[in-house]
Design a protein around this motif. Sequence first.
Motif, PDB file in Angstrom:
ATOM      1  N   THR A  15     -49.503 -32.469  48.943  1.00  0.00           N
ATOM      2  CA  THR A  15     -48.100 -32.474  48.546  1.00  0.00           C
ATOM      3  C   THR A  15     -47.263 -32.297  49.805  1.00  0.00           C
ATOM      4  O   THR A  15     -47.663 -31.587  50.729  1.00  0.00           O
ATOM      5  N   GLU A  16     -46.127 -32.940  49.827  1.00  0.00           N
ATOM      6  CA  GLU A  16     -45.250 -32.864  51.002  1.00  0.00           C
ATOM      7  C   GLU A  16     -43.806 -32.823  50.550  1.00  0.00           C
ATOM      8  O   GLU A  16     -43.358 -33.699  49.806  1.00  0.00           O
ATOM      9  N   ASN A  17     -43.081 -31.787  50.969  1.00  0.00           N
ATOM     10  CA  ASN A  17     -41.668 -31.685  50.617  1.00  0.00           C
ATOM     11  C   ASN A  17     -40.894 -32.833  51.230  1.00  0.00           C
ATOM     12  O   ASN A  17     -41.125 -33.212  52.380  1.00  0.00           O
ATOM     13  N   CYS A  18     -39.981 -33.388  50.440  1.00  0.00           N
ATOM     14  CA  CYS A  18     -39.213 -34.539  50.916  1.00  0.00           C
ATOM     15  C   CYS A  18     -37.855 -34.582  50.217  1.00  0.00           C
ATOM     16  O   CYS A  18     -37.787 -34.798  49.007  1.00  0.00           O
ATOM     17  N   ASP A  19     -36.777 -34.350  50.954  1.00  0.00           N
ATOM     18  CA  ASP A  19     -35.416 -34.447  50.415  1.00  0.00           C
ATOM     19  C   ASP A  19     -35.230 -33.641  49.129  1.00  0.00           C
ATOM     20  O   ASP A  19     -34.631 -34.112  48.174  1.00  0.00           O
ATOM     21  N   GLY A  21     -37.345 -32.960  46.934  1.00  0.00           N
ATOM     22  CA  GLY A  21     -38.400 -33.288  45.975  1.00  0.00           C
ATOM     23  C   GLY A  21     -39.767 -33.137  46.616  1.00  0.00           C
ATOM     24  O   GLY A  21     -39.978 -32.290  47.489  1.00  0.00           O
ATOM     25  N   LEU A  22     -40.688 -34.000  46.189  1.00  0.00           N
ATOM     26  CA  LEU A  22     -42.068 -33.879  46.620  1.00  0.00           C
ATOM     27  C   LEU A  22     -42.701 -35.255  46.711  1.00  0.00           C
ATOM     28  O   LEU A  22     -42.476 -36.110  45.847  1.00  0.00           O
ATOM     29  N   ASN A  23     -43.459 -35.480  47.785  1.00  0.00           N
ATOM     30  CA  ASN A  23     -44.350 -36.636  47.851  1.00  0.00           C
ATOM     31  C   ASN A  23     -45.721 -36.137  47.439  1.00  0.00           C
ATOM     32  O   ASN A  23     -46.212 -35.141  47.975  1.00  0.00           O
ATOM     33  N   LEU A  24     -46.326 -36.833  46.510  1.00  0.00           N
ATOM     34  CA  LEU A  24     -47.567 -36.388  45.892  1.00  0.00           C
ATOM     35  C   LEU A  24     -48.636 -37.444  46.107  1.00  0.00           C
ATOM     36  O   LEU A  24     -48.389 -38.632  45.916  1.00  0.00           O
ATOM     37  N   ARG A  58     -56.766 -43.656  45.927  1.00  0.00           N
ATOM     38  CA  ARG A  58     -55.653 -42.719  45.984  1.00  0.00           C
ATOM     39  C   ARG A  58     -54.355 -43.454  45.682  1.00  0.00           C
ATOM     40  O   ARG A  58     -54.188 -44.605  46.056  1.00  0.00           O
ATOM     41  N   PHE A  59     -53.438 -42.746  45.040  1.00  0.00           N
ATOM     42  CA  PHE A  59     -52.089 -43.284  44.887  1.00  0.00           C
ATOM     43  C   PHE A  59     -51.095 -42.170  45.186  1.00  0.00           C
ATOM     44  O   PHE A  59     -51.401 -40.984  45.052  1.00  0.00           O
ATOM     45  N   SER A  60     -49.917 -42.584  45.609  1.00  0.00           N
ATOM     46  CA  SER A  60     -48.858 -41.625  45.920  1.00  0.00           C
ATOM     47  C   SER A  60     -47.643 -41.892  45.051  1.00  0.00           C
ATOM     48  O   SER A  60     -47.399 -43.027  44.628  1.00  0.00           O
ATOM     49  N   ALA A  61     -46.892 -40.838  44.788  1.00  0.00           N
ATOM     50  CA  ALA A  61     -45.673 -40.943  43.982  1.00  0.00           C
ATOM     51  C   ALA A  61     -44.668 -39.929  44.501  1.00  0.00           C
ATOM     52  O   ALA A  61     -45.049 -38.913  45.097  1.00  0.00           O
ATOM     53  N   ASN A  62     -43.391 -40.221  44.284  1.00  0.00           N
ATOM     54  CA  ASN A  62     -42.323 -39.288  44.621  1.00  0.00           C
ATOM     55  C   ASN A  62     -41.927 -38.525  43.364  1.00  0.00           C
ATOM     56  O   ASN A  62     -41.800 -39.115  42.293  1.00  0.00           O
ATOM     57  N   VAL A  63     -41.739 -37.230  43.502  1.00  0.00           N
ATOM     58  CA  VAL A  63     -41.346 -36.385  42.370  1.00  0.00           C
ATOM     59  C   VAL A  63     -40.008 -35.746  42.706  1.00  0.00           C
ATOM     60  O   VAL A  63     -39.880 -35.057  43.725  1.00  0.00           O
ATOM     61  N   SER A  64     -39.006 -35.984  41.866  1.00  0.00           N
ATOM     62  CA  SER A  64     -37.675 -35.429  42.125  1.00  0.00           C
ATOM     63  C   SER A  64     -37.647 -33.932  41.831  1.00  0.00           C
ATOM     64  O   SER A  64     -38.498 -33.403  41.107  1.00  0.00           O
ATOM     65  N   GLN A  65     -36.647 -33.256  42.379  1.00  0.00           N
ATOM     66  CA  GLN A  65     -36.476 -31.829  42.114  1.00  0.00           C
ATOM     67  C   GLN A  65     -36.220 -31.589  40.635  1.00  0.00           C
ATOM     68  O   GLN A  65     -36.693 -30.607  40.061  1.00  0.00           O
ATOM     69  N   GLU A  66     -35.500 -32.496  39.984  1.00  0.00           N
ATOM     70  CA  GLU A  66     -35.241 -32.379  38.546  1.00  0.00           C
ATOM     71  C   GLU A  66     -36.542 -32.361  37.763  1.00  0.00           C
ATOM     72  O   GLU A  66     -36.724 -31.560  36.838  1.00  0.00           O
ATOM     73  N   THR A  67     -37.472 -33.257  38.128  1.00  0.00           N
ATOM     74  CA  THR A  67     -38.773 -33.289  37.455  1.00  0.00           C
ATOM     75  C   THR A  67     -39.543 -32.003  37.720  1.00  0.00           C
ATOM     76  O   THR A  67     -40.150 -31.433  36.807  1.00  0.00           O
ATOM     77  N   LEU A  68     -39.529 -31.530  38.946  1.00  0.00           N
ATOM     78  CA  LEU A  68     -40.221 -30.276  39.281  1.00  0.00           C
ATOM     79  C   LEU A  68     -39.637 -29.098  38.514  1.00  0.00           C
ATOM     80  O   LEU A  68     -40.364 -28.171  38.143  1.00  0.00           O
ATOM     81  N   ASN A  69     -38.323 -29.132  38.249  1.00  0.00           N
ATOM     82  CA  ASN A  69     -37.656 -28.036  37.535  1.00  0.00           C
ATOM     83  C   ASN A  69     -38.094 -27.929  36.081  1.00  0.00           C
ATOM     84  O   ASN A  69     -38.018 -26.844  35.494  1.00  0.00           O
TER      85      ASN A  69
END
Length: 197
Positions: A15-19, A21-24, A58-69
């Motif tokens: 996982t990597e913090n990004c803007d 949100g999160l890169n997963l 492997r696949f990657s996806a971006n997860v917004s802060q709203e989704t994490l909340n």
Amino acid sequence: MFSGIIADVGTIECTENCDGGLNLSVVTRSLGIEDVQLGDSIAVNGVCLTVVKIDGNRFSANVSQETLNCTVGLEVQGNRVNLEKALRLADRLGGHLVSGHVDGVGEVVEFSDLVESWKLSVRVPQSLAKYIAVKGSITINGVSLTVNQVEGDVFSVNLIPYTLEVTTLNELSAGDKVNVEIDLIARYVERIMQARG
């Protein structure tokens, strides 16, 4: 759209913090992502995510802060997660129609062995309880299940050994948080009823 029939259990590799949100990055053993393209949807623990990178298994996806909340389980490296590719029109609908838009986070209050099956009881926010009905459908961490009992804000489902074998639900215990999506139909029925006054 999804069906809630889990195709594989993967692992959150990094996982990597990004803007905000999160890169997963998720590793899958047998999801079969050779036909997945950038922009396709994959449900990860019941959360619909858009594929932004593919590298072998492997696949990657971006997860917004709203989704994490409003979800759990996506931010922890090493977490095992239930995976399902989006439905195609020709696919069988073995579970029920699942959007991948988590409605809330529930808490496991009981997970007990009934010999031939397991009983899983989950407490949901009061705002969701009214949508849950006996013999209705519910999604827990992406898994389509049938509600067997409802008492206030707690509902129970029975899990057969096969479901425990092919999903991460066998790892749950009392106090754990889970992603819950109510039945789509219940949401639309309420909306129609409101419109009619």
